[in-house]
Design an enzyme around this catalytic site. Sequence first.
Site, PDB file in Angstrom:
ATOM      1  N   ALA A   1       0.867  -1.173   0.000  1.00 41.39           N
ATOM      2  CA  ALA A   1       0.000   0.000   0.000  1.00 41.39           C
ATOM      3  C   ALA A   1       0.908   1.229   0.000  1.00 41.39           C
ATOM      4  O   ALA A   1       2.061   1.156   0.428  1.00 41.39           O
ATOM      5  CB  ALA A   1      -0.874  -0.021   1.240  1.00 41.39           C
TER       6      ALA A   1
ATOM      7  N   GLY B   1       0.556  -4.985   0.978  1.00 44.31           N
ATOM      8  CA  GLY B   1      -0.645  -5.027   0.136  1.00 44.31           C
ATOM      9  C   GLY B   1      -0.390  -5.710  -1.199  1.00 44.31           C
ATOM     10  O   GLY B   1      -1.318  -6.253  -1.806  1.00 44.31           O
TER      11      GLY B   1
ATOM     12  N   GLU C   1      -0.693  -9.309  -0.458  1.00 43.93           N
ATOM     13  CA  GLU C   1      -2.116  -9.568  -0.187  1.00 43.93           C
ATOM     14  C   GLU C   1      -2.929  -9.556  -1.479  1.00 43.93           C
ATOM     15  O   GLU C   1      -3.840 -10.369  -1.661  1.00 43.93           O
ATOM     16  CB  GLU C   1      -2.638  -8.525   0.804  1.00 43.93           C
ATOM     17  CG  GLU C   1      -2.003  -8.709   2.181  1.00 43.93           C
ATOM     18  CD  GLU C   1      -2.237  -7.517   3.100  1.00 43.93           C
ATOM     19  OE1 GLU C   1      -1.847  -6.392   2.732  1.00 43.93           O
ATOM     20  OE2 GLU C   1      -2.825  -7.710   4.174  1.00 43.93           O
TER      21      GLU C   1
ATOM     22  N   GLU D   1       4.742  -5.043   7.282  1.00 41.70           N
ATOM     23  CA  GLU D   1       4.025  -3.937   7.933  1.00 41.70           C
ATOM     24  C   GLU D   1       4.516  -3.676   9.349  1.00 41.70           C
ATOM     25  O   GLU D   1       4.406  -2.563   9.852  1.00 41.70           O
ATOM     26  CB  GLU D   1       2.515  -4.233   7.968  1.00 41.70           C
ATOM     27  CG  GLU D   1       1.818  -4.165   6.622  1.00 41.70           C
ATOM     28  CD  GLU D   1       1.813  -5.482   5.866  1.00 41.70           C
ATOM     29  OE1 GLU D   1       2.597  -6.405   6.199  1.00 41.70           O
ATOM     30  OE2 GLU D   1       1.001  -5.589   4.915  1.00 41.70           O
TER      31      GLU D   1
HETATM   32  N1  COA Z   1       4.672   3.135  -0.646  1.00 39.35           N
HETATM   33  C1  COA Z   1       5.064   4.289  -1.214  1.00 39.35           C
HETATM   34  N2  COA Z   1       6.179   4.402  -1.939  1.00 39.35           N
HETATM   35  C2  COA Z   1       6.941   3.307  -2.089  1.00 39.35           C
HETATM   36  C3  COA Z   1       6.594   2.070  -1.524  1.00 39.35           C
HETATM   37  C4  COA Z   1       5.395   2.020  -0.788  1.00 39.35           C
HETATM   38  N3  COA Z   1       4.966   0.867  -0.241  1.00 39.35           N
HETATM   39  N4  COA Z   1       7.552   1.165  -1.845  1.00 39.35           N
HETATM   40  C5  COA Z   1       8.462   1.822  -2.588  1.00 39.35           C
HETATM   41  N5  COA Z   1       8.098   3.116  -2.736  1.00 39.35           N
HETATM   42  C6  COA Z   1       8.798   4.170  -3.473  1.00 39.35           C
HETATM   43  C7  COA Z   1      10.015   4.654  -2.716  1.00 39.35           C
HETATM   44  O1  COA Z   1       9.632   5.628  -1.745  1.00 39.35           O
HETATM   45  C8  COA Z   1      10.836   5.248  -3.847  1.00 39.35           C
HETATM   46  O2  COA Z   1      10.288   6.503  -4.202  1.00 39.35           O
HETATM   47  P1  COA Z   1      11.272   7.766  -4.510  1.00 39.35           P
HETATM   48  O3  COA Z   1      12.151   7.295  -5.645  1.00 39.35           O
HETATM   49  O4  COA Z   1      10.340   8.853  -4.885  1.00 39.35           O
HETATM   50  O5  COA Z   1      12.053   7.989  -3.255  1.00 39.35           O
HETATM   51  C9  COA Z   1      10.552   4.296  -5.001  1.00 39.35           C
HETATM   52  O6  COA Z   1       9.333   3.638  -4.678  1.00 39.35           O
HETATM   53  C10 COA Z   1      11.626   3.233  -5.187  1.00 39.35           C
HETATM   54  O7  COA Z   1      11.793   2.571  -3.941  1.00 39.35           O
HETATM   55  P2  COA Z   1      13.211   2.378  -3.208  1.00 39.35           P
HETATM   56  O8  COA Z   1      12.942   2.144  -1.755  1.00 39.35           O
HETATM   57  O9  COA Z   1      14.111   3.499  -3.561  1.00 39.35           O
HETATM   58  O10 COA Z   1      13.712   1.048  -3.937  1.00 39.35           O
HETATM   59  P3  COA Z   1      14.727  -0.041  -3.354  1.00 39.35           P
HETATM   60  O11 COA Z   1      15.038  -0.929  -4.500  1.00 39.35           O
HETATM   61  O12 COA Z   1      15.865   0.628  -2.636  1.00 39.35           O
HETATM   62  O13 COA Z   1      13.895  -0.851  -2.240  1.00 39.35           O
HETATM   63  C11 COA Z   1      11.944  -2.021  -1.363  1.00 39.35           C
HETATM   64  C12 COA Z   1      12.799  -1.647  -2.617  1.00 39.35           C
HETATM   65  C13 COA Z   1      10.703  -2.728  -1.879  1.00 39.35           C
HETATM   66  C14 COA Z   1      12.748  -2.949  -0.461  1.00 39.35           C
HETATM   67  C15 COA Z   1      11.575  -0.737  -0.597  1.00 39.35           C
HETATM   68  O14 COA Z   1      11.018   0.194  -1.516  1.00 39.35           O
HETATM   69  C16 COA Z   1      10.558  -0.948   0.496  1.00 39.35           C
HETATM   70  O15 COA Z   1      10.888  -1.450   1.551  1.00 39.35           O
HETATM   71  N6  COA Z   1       9.281  -0.554   0.271  1.00 39.35           N
HETATM   72  C17 COA Z   1       8.247  -0.610   1.270  1.00 39.35           C
HETATM   73  C18 COA Z   1       7.777  -2.024   1.480  1.00 39.35           C
HETATM   74  C19 COA Z   1       6.681  -2.075   2.537  1.00 39.35           C
HETATM   75  O16 COA Z   1       6.891  -1.785   3.689  1.00 39.35           O
HETATM   76  N7  COA Z   1       5.473  -2.458   2.113  1.00 39.35           N
HETATM   77  C20 COA Z   1       4.352  -2.581   2.977  1.00 39.35           C
HETATM   78  C21 COA Z   1       3.495  -1.370   2.884  1.00 39.35           C
HETATM   79  S1  COA Z   1       2.016  -1.586   3.833  1.00 39.35           S
END
Ligand code: COA
Length: 258
Positions: free
Chosen positions: A65, A109, A112, A132
């Site tokens: 999400a 999400g 999910e 989460e």
């Molecule tokens: N919500 C909003 N934005 C998100 C996102 C999310 N769940 N997951 C990734 N993004 C965005 C990042 O903020 C980044 O945006 P920016 O370039 O404007 O800063 C872009 O997507 C790329 O993500 P980034 O974190 O730079 O890539 P990465 O390869 O270093 O890491 C992940 C990848 C998936 C490990 C990392 O993005 C992450 O941990 N995301 C969140 C996962 C999460 O907690 N999901 C559950 C949500 S309920």
Amino acid sequence: MAYETLIVEIEDHVGVIRLNRPEKLNALNSQLLEELVQALTGMDANDKVRAIVLTGSEKAFAAGADIAEMSRKSFVDVFASDLFGPVHDAIMRIRKPIIAAVSGYALGGGCELAMMCDFIIASESAKFGQPEINLGVVAGIGGTQRLSRLVGRAKSMDMHLTGRFMDAAEAERAGLVSRVVPPRRLMEEALSAAQKIAEKSQLTVMAIKEAVHRAEETSLREGLLFERRLFHALFATEDQKEGMAAFLESREPQFRDR
Ligand code: COA
């Protein structure tokens, strides 16, 4: 219908929906979820579509999400709007089969959403997780319930409590995904599965989807009765007569959804 966060195509009776916010790793914001419900509902009502493939990009099916959008919300905001409740229910009302073709991250999400589909075909690069806990919340679109049913309590607890990711091989061993293929073959495999389903009688396909979903929601005794009655009911269809006659005549069945 023009979508900003999805790429939608229909070809050979298969509807393909590609989540398309690559710069945000397909994070599920309200616009994307609204468009997704519209696209799925439209395909469910469209006679040209007989199976649906839901996919993302090579790097991410969906990284969860949208945290930026959620972070500002209060309890009153999320409770009053029942955040994710209506979207979840709308997706679960789709009667046609949905295959998730997952490459890269399927987190929170995103995991999910993949689990709401009828089965998951994963690329070797897929990573599943319910992280989460790192955000100070719990899963909110079915993660604690569906992951536990799909992979069992031990792995579900491990994933939710530690926030670790599961790779495709572990996901296949655990029963979360039905097949794992090399990244370049992901769409080919998902489309060929969807096309195979599209050749069957839609009546049978929808009955199977209802029966398997029922297995997750009811006792074995009730589920077995539900299945047996569906089996009986299908004897009222022309497709049952055609399917059995075709077998006995050693030919391919011509189903007409009647
Ligand atoms: N919500 C909003 N934005 C998100 C996102 C999310 N769940 N997951 C990734 N993004 C965005 C990042 O903020 C980044 O945006 P920016 O370039 O404007 O800063 C872009 O997507 C790329 O993500 P980034 O974190 O730079 O890539 P990465 O390869 O270093 O890491 C992940 C990848 C998936 C490990 C990392 O993005 C992450 O941990 N995301 C969140 C996962 C999460 O907690 N999901 C559950 C949500 S309920």
